[in-house]
Design a protein around this motif. Structure first.
Motif, mmCIF file in Angstrom:
data_model
loop_
_atom_site.group_PDB
_atom_site.id
_atom_site.type_symbol
_atom_site.label_atom_id
_atom_site.label_comp_id
_atom_site.label_asym_id
_atom_site.label_seq_id
_atom_site.Cartn_x
_atom_site.Cartn_y
_atom_site.Cartn_z
ATOM 1 N N ASP A 577 -4.759 -10.501 0.611
ATOM 2 C CA ASP A 577 -3.462 -10.025 1.092
ATOM 3 C C ASP A 577 -2.790 -9.099 0.086
ATOM 4 O O ASP A 577 -1.597 -8.813 0.189
ATOM 5 C CB ASP A 577 -2.547 -11.211 1.397
ATOM 6 N N ARG A 579 -1.761 -5.631 -1.811
ATOM 7 C CA ARG A 579 -1.519 -4.248 -1.426
ATOM 8 C C ARG A 579 -2.088 -3.279 -2.450
ATOM 9 O O ARG A 579 -1.791 -2.093 -2.401
ATOM 10 C CB ARG A 579 -0.015 -4.010 -1.256
ATOM 11 N N ARG A 583 -10.012 -2.734 -4.389
ATOM 12 C CA ARG A 583 -10.474 -3.994 -3.827
ATOM 13 C C ARG A 583 -11.075 -4.876 -4.904
ATOM 14 O O ARG A 583 -10.961 -6.098 -4.853
ATOM 15 C CB ARG A 583 -11.508 -3.716 -2.740
ATOM 16 N N ILE A 610 -12.162 -1.657 2.032
ATOM 17 C CA ILE A 610 -11.086 -2.481 2.563
ATOM 18 C C ILE A 610 -11.664 -3.752 3.163
ATOM 19 O O ILE A 610 -12.818 -3.800 3.597
ATOM 20 C CB ILE A 610 -10.264 -1.720 3.618
ATOM 21 N N HIS A 613 -9.973 -7.941 7.533
ATOM 22 C CA HIS A 613 -8.689 -8.095 8.216
ATOM 23 C C HIS A 613 -7.862 -6.824 8.085
ATOM 24 O O HIS A 613 -7.096 -6.473 8.988
ATOM 25 C CB HIS A 613 -7.937 -9.306 7.663
ATOM 26 N N GLN A 614 -8.013 -6.087 6.968
ATOM 27 C CA GLN A 614 -7.315 -4.823 6.824
ATOM 28 C C GLN A 614 -7.833 -3.801 7.822
ATOM 29 O O GLN A 614 -7.063 -3.006 8.384
ATOM 30 C CB GLN A 614 -7.475 -4.295 5.397
ATOM 31 N N GLU A 617 -6.425 -4.737 11.219
ATOM 32 C CA GLU A 617 -5.010 -4.377 11.286
ATOM 33 C C GLU A 617 -4.839 -2.863 11.370
ATOM 34 O O GLU A 617 -3.937 -2.365 12.050
ATOM 35 C CB GLU A 617 -4.278 -4.931 10.060
ATOM 36 N N SER A 618 -5.697 -2.143 10.648
ATOM 37 C CA SER A 618 -5.598 -0.686 10.668
ATOM 38 C C SER A 618 -5.921 -0.133 12.045
ATOM 39 O O SER A 618 -5.316 0.847 12.491
ATOM 40 C CB SER A 618 -6.536 -0.086 9.615
ATOM 41 N N SER A 857 2.980 -2.933 3.486
ATOM 42 C CA SER A 857 1.808 -3.626 4.036
ATOM 43 C C SER A 857 0.486 -2.950 3.719
ATOM 44 O O SER A 857 -0.557 -3.597 3.741
ATOM 45 C CB SER A 857 1.944 -3.744 5.562
ATOM 46 N N TYR A 858 0.498 -1.658 3.438
ATOM 47 C CA TYR A 858 -0.744 -0.911 3.235
ATOM 48 C C TYR A 858 -0.641 -0.111 1.942
ATOM 49 O O TYR A 858 0.385 0.493 1.644
ATOM 50 C CB TYR A 858 -1.017 0.044 4.397
#
Length: 934
Positions: A577, A579, A583, A610, A613-614, A617-618, A857-858
């Motif tokens: 989680d 930001r 990575r 990434i 889950h990223q 979400e993206s 968030s990103y």
């Protein structure tokens, strides 16, 4: 030898290519630097259609195979595969290929493919044959190999890729007859060839004679033939052909008993064919370039007929390198008791003087292939084998033992594979096993059994001039289970439905195995890294020891290649989680002394892949941003329509709309539409389609956005036309005062815009160039990790990019010209509808508010995927977002005040009174001057 062996779609010829185990990185360099363009004999108008021969058969072939009438009955059709061959070698015909400069490593190949075989009338077992013969030369760019003339104690690597590509090129059209009793084929035909000058086509007539053995076994595997011109005045030199017959009818395995009796001993536990998906035949369907090539002609589950070829160079070609000097013919069967393939290989002899004398003989070589049941860090190959001679060393035909293995075979074909962790003690010392580590409070790290554990990364070689390379890292085993099996069949469940038994040091530690594959190897001296170690999910720490094949720089001999297992690998994952743009970070370094010849400098690794889950979400965010772009453009059209309606109700206010503001808005739509649409929606083909499964949907989106943007542009043009026309119809006094106010606006705005542009240029020019790493984008909507296409450069961002961002800032402040115009003209009219200036301000400011939310968030690593609030089209950062939002709301509020209380309502009252007094004096002086003139 680098080759491609593409059988036709109708054939079923599995094949596998073998190359040196010490050079696992060579293929990538080889693939990038070679050309596999096949140079063919000639170009036909329609090379796949048969053209009837115009050469009389009786004049050239009747004495070899007599011509006979064709049997018209349907049962006269004979199997075309009985005469076909796709692997062959030819020599001669130099004048025929004088346009091509041959080089060492070129593969010469002839392919004979019957189009029709029919029985003839009579008892002579003669058949009418129509066929095509294709002569090809595959031009290659090759690397020198370190493979000597005698086969010593050497290891070769076996890898595989799909070999089912289509044949191309020109061919001879032949027609003739085949005598089954004598095995002879005689045919006549022609083709169209380019002249020596290469300017025109000319016809070339030829006779083809082939000789097939009547033995349907390994000794009858060869096809010998001659291609010669039927024109006595032609300077064409005869071409000799030696081919390997595809599938002789009713093939008889002659050497199976010998293969089983002399198969040697297994060096470890092996898998049975029941534990190999698709069986032995499927495993050998595919191949990749290498120094040793293996091609399976016939495979029926447990028995296999195959061809082996060696080469002294490693190169890339689309043709199988069949050369009688370095090729072997083999057959064998699967030993069910010992779980291995046992074969006998025979040499091709007596071809020195003439290829027509070649025979298969000296079957003193033995071949063994097996699938290890247990892998380890020093033995990661799922396919291993060996080739040796049963003769004594004093015999001149003694063949020294060769070991070979496969590193690139897909492990999913071997679901029962197990892994043995042999470096646990070293891993414990390196990683401090048993030490108590505190769990990171509030942080969650990737699960070892998920796709988050594979990634691409950049590798900085500090000991080699800070060279930057790219690599892909992926687990092979998690605990004792295949990593891919865990992903496909569900976490924690094996093939038999039994929960996975993950070997753990502690509850949070998991044993894991990795392969680190360099996508652009730095040199041929070092290959991929295979590593094993532990992963701590509580802290996100991956600690491993690695092994890498190394060729010592002091020699090029194969026997001096070794495996360096002194690599220490430490990687720290970021929380899932987080930001952070990174990575993971880590190091790869050698535990050897710097004076050791196997020492390798420290390598720093960094990945901006990434998490899963990223990615998900993206995908959702990008879908939403596409809708937001469409809504924003649609709202702009709506507000422009309302403004046009407002102008029809307030005709007297038309001249008091700032022309500068309208021009700015119009350019803001037309420039992206005409010059920068692909940049505005760069996602269309370079980024977003990497997420979206259907590119047609993207194209439809682009069309809709283009249409909406075009509508907005046309409405703005109409608005500009009405404002311009209204000023021309005003009386002289009002027209002059309005244009004077517009000029003053220009005097203020133009220097301001130019100064801002110069500042943007100066900032760009004085910006320190940075090392920029370009990472390729994902190629699927369901993104798991980002494939990398890494390159290095020292450069500053282009000036055009900064100017585009500055242009976005000008549009954010589009009301500035109108505010200045209202002040200079001191108008108290309402030229702008509240929905126009308020709504367009909202459309321009909303992306900045959204960017403030999105930045929480990103990270910046995903800015390439931003569609709405595109960072390339405006100034976006926390500071800029807040500044622009404040300025935008302020300008909209000032317009509201000006249209309600007058253009100078926010100017101090004392200054307004002074201005008013000066204005009265000017009017009085103008009146007096008018009376004097009268």
């Amino acid at each position: 030898m680098a080759t491609f062996w593409p059988p036709s779609s109708s054939s079923n010829y599995p094949s596998i290519f073998l190359y040196l185990q010490s050079y696992p990185s060579l293929f990538f360099l080889l693939f990038l630097t070679t050309s596999a363009t096949s140079l063919t004999v000639a170009s036909l108008v329609n090379p796949h259609s048969y053209i009837a021969s115009r050469i009389p058969y009786s004049d050239h072939c009747n004495h070899i195979v007599p011509e006979s009438p064709i049997d018209p009955s349907p049962s006269a059709v004979f199997s075309r595969a009985s005469l076909a061959f796709d692997v062959s070698f030819f020599s001669g015909g130099d004048s025929f290929f004088n346009r091509y400069q041959s080089q060492n490593g070129d593969v010469k190949s002839a392919r004979f493919r019957p189009m029709s075989i029919r029985k003839t009338l009579g008892d002579g077992k003669i058949y009418k044959v129509e066929a095509k013969l294709t002569l090809q030369i595959s031009k290659t760019s090759a690397f020198s190999s370190y493979y000597g003339g005698d086969f010593g104690q050497k290891k070769l690597q076996v890898t595989q890729i799909d070999g089912r590509s289509s044949w191309g090129g020109a061919s001879f059209d032949f027609s003739g007859f085949w005598s089954e009793s004598t095995g002879q084929v005689c045919m006549v035909g022609s083709t169209q060839v380019l002249s020596v000058e290469g300017t025109d086509l000319k016809s070339f007539d030829a006779r083809l004679m082939l000789n097939y053995s009547n033995e349907s076994n390994i000794y009858g595997s060869l096809v010998k033939g001659v291609l010669e011109s039927v024109n006595s005045q032609s300077d064409f030199k005869t071409i000799s052909i030696l081919g390997a017959r595809n599938t002789p009818l009713n093939y008889e395995y002659k050497l199976l008993e010998q293969s089983k009796s002399d198969c040697g001993v297994n060096s470890g536990e092996s898998l049975s064919l029941e534990n190999v998906l698709g069986g032995m035949c499927k495993v050998f369907e595919e191949y990749t370039p290498g120094f040793m090539s293996l091609l399976s002609f016939l495979c029926d589950g447990e028995r296999m007929r195959l061809l082996l070829s060696f080469s002294n160079i490693s190169s890339y070609s689309r043709l199988f390198p069949f050369d009688p000097r370095t090729s072997l013919v083999a057959e064998g069967t699967w030993d069910v008791e010992r779980n291995r393939f046992c074969g006998v290989a025979c040499r091709i002899l007596n071809f020195s003087d003439s290829l027509s004398n070649a025979v298969v003989d000296d079957c003193s070589l033995r071949l063994s292939l097996r699938f290890p049941a247990i892998l380890s860090i020093k033995s990661m190959a799922p396919v291993v084998g060996k080739l040796w001679s049963i003769k004594t060393e004093s015999d001149p035909r003694y063949f020294r033992r060769i070991k070979f293995s496969s590193l690139n075979d897909p492990l999913w074909r071997f679901p029962s594979l197990r892994y043995e962790y042999t470096e646990s003690e070293r891993v414990g010392k390196l990683c401090g096993a048993g030490k108590r580590r505190s769990k990171s409070q509030g942080n969650h790290y990737p699960d070892a059994q998920t796709s988050d554990m594979r990634f691409v990364m950049s590798v900085k070689f500090s000991g080699e001039g800070n060279v930057l390379r790219s690599a892909r890292a992926s687990p092979y085993f998690v605990g004792d289970r295949l990593y891919r099996d865990l992903l496909v069949r569900g976490q924690g469940v094996g093939l038999t439905g039994i929960p996975m038994n993950v070997n753990s040091v502690t509850k949070s530690f998991t044993n894991i195995t990795y392969r680190i594959r360099f996508l652009n190897p730095n040199s041929e001296s070092r290959g991929d890294i295979y590593a094993e170690g532990t992963y701590d999910r509580d802290t996100g720490e991956l600690c491993m020891v690695g092994c890498q094949s190394v060729r010592l720089k002091s020699t090029v001999a194969m026997q001096n290649k070794t495996v360096d297992c002194s690599l220490a690998i430490k990687i720290k994952f970021s929380p899932i989680d987080s930001r952070s743009d990174d990575r993971l970070k880590g190091t790869i370094e050698s535990t050897r002394e710097k004076t050791d010849p196997l020492y390798v400098g420290r390598m720093e690794v960094l990945s901006r892949s990434i998490y899963v889950h990223q990615a998900k979400e993206s995908v959702w965010r990008m879908d939403m941003e596409v809708v937001m772009v469409l809504i924003s453009n649609t709202l702009s059209c709506l507000f422009l329509g309302i403004q046009l309606y407002h102008m029809t109700k307030h005709q007297e206010a038309l001249p008091f709309i700032s022309i500068a503001m309208l021009i700015l808005l119009t350019l803001g739509h037309i420039i992206p539409l005409l010059l920068n649409f692909e940049e505005l929606f760069k996602s269309s083909h370079n980024q977003q389609n990497l997420f979206f499964e259907n590119d047609r949907w993207l194209e439809a989106k682009e069309i809709v956005v283009r249409i909406v943007t075009l509508i907005a542009f046309l409405l703005e043009c109409r608005l500009l036309q009405l404002a311009w026309t209204a000023r021309k119809t005003e009386d002289h006094h009002h027209r002059e005062s309005v244009w004077n106010a517009e000029k003053k606006v220009s005097y203020v705005c133009l220097p301001l815009y130019i100064t801002g542009g110069l500042l943007a240029w100066l900032v760009n020019h004085n910006r320190t160039p940075k090392r920029i790493v370009y990472i390729g984008k994902p190629h699927a909507r369901n993104l798991l990790y980002r494939p990398v296409n890494l390159k290095r450069s020292f450069q500053r961002p282009p000036l055009w990019k900064d100017l585009k961002s500055y242009g976005g800032l000008m549009l954010d402040a589009f009301l500035l010209p109108q505010i200045l115009f209202n002040g200079f003209s001191n108008s108290d009219l309402k030229p702008l509808a509240a929905s126009f200036y308020g709504g367009n301000s909202f459309v321009r400011l909303l992306p900045h508010a959204y960017d403030l939310y999105r930045s929480r968030s990103y990270g910046k690593s995903l800015d390439w995927s931003f569609i709405y609030a595109n960072h390339k089209m405006d100034y976006y950062s926390t500071a800029w977002d807040i500044i622009i939002l404040c300025i935008g709301f302020l300008f909209a509020f000032l317009i509201f005040l000006q249209q309600r209380f007058g253009g100078r309502c926010f100017i101090p009252k004392r200054f307004i009174e002074n201005v008013g007094y000066e204005k009265v004096v000017e009017l009085q002086q103008a009146g007096e001057q008018h009376n004097t003139n009268d």
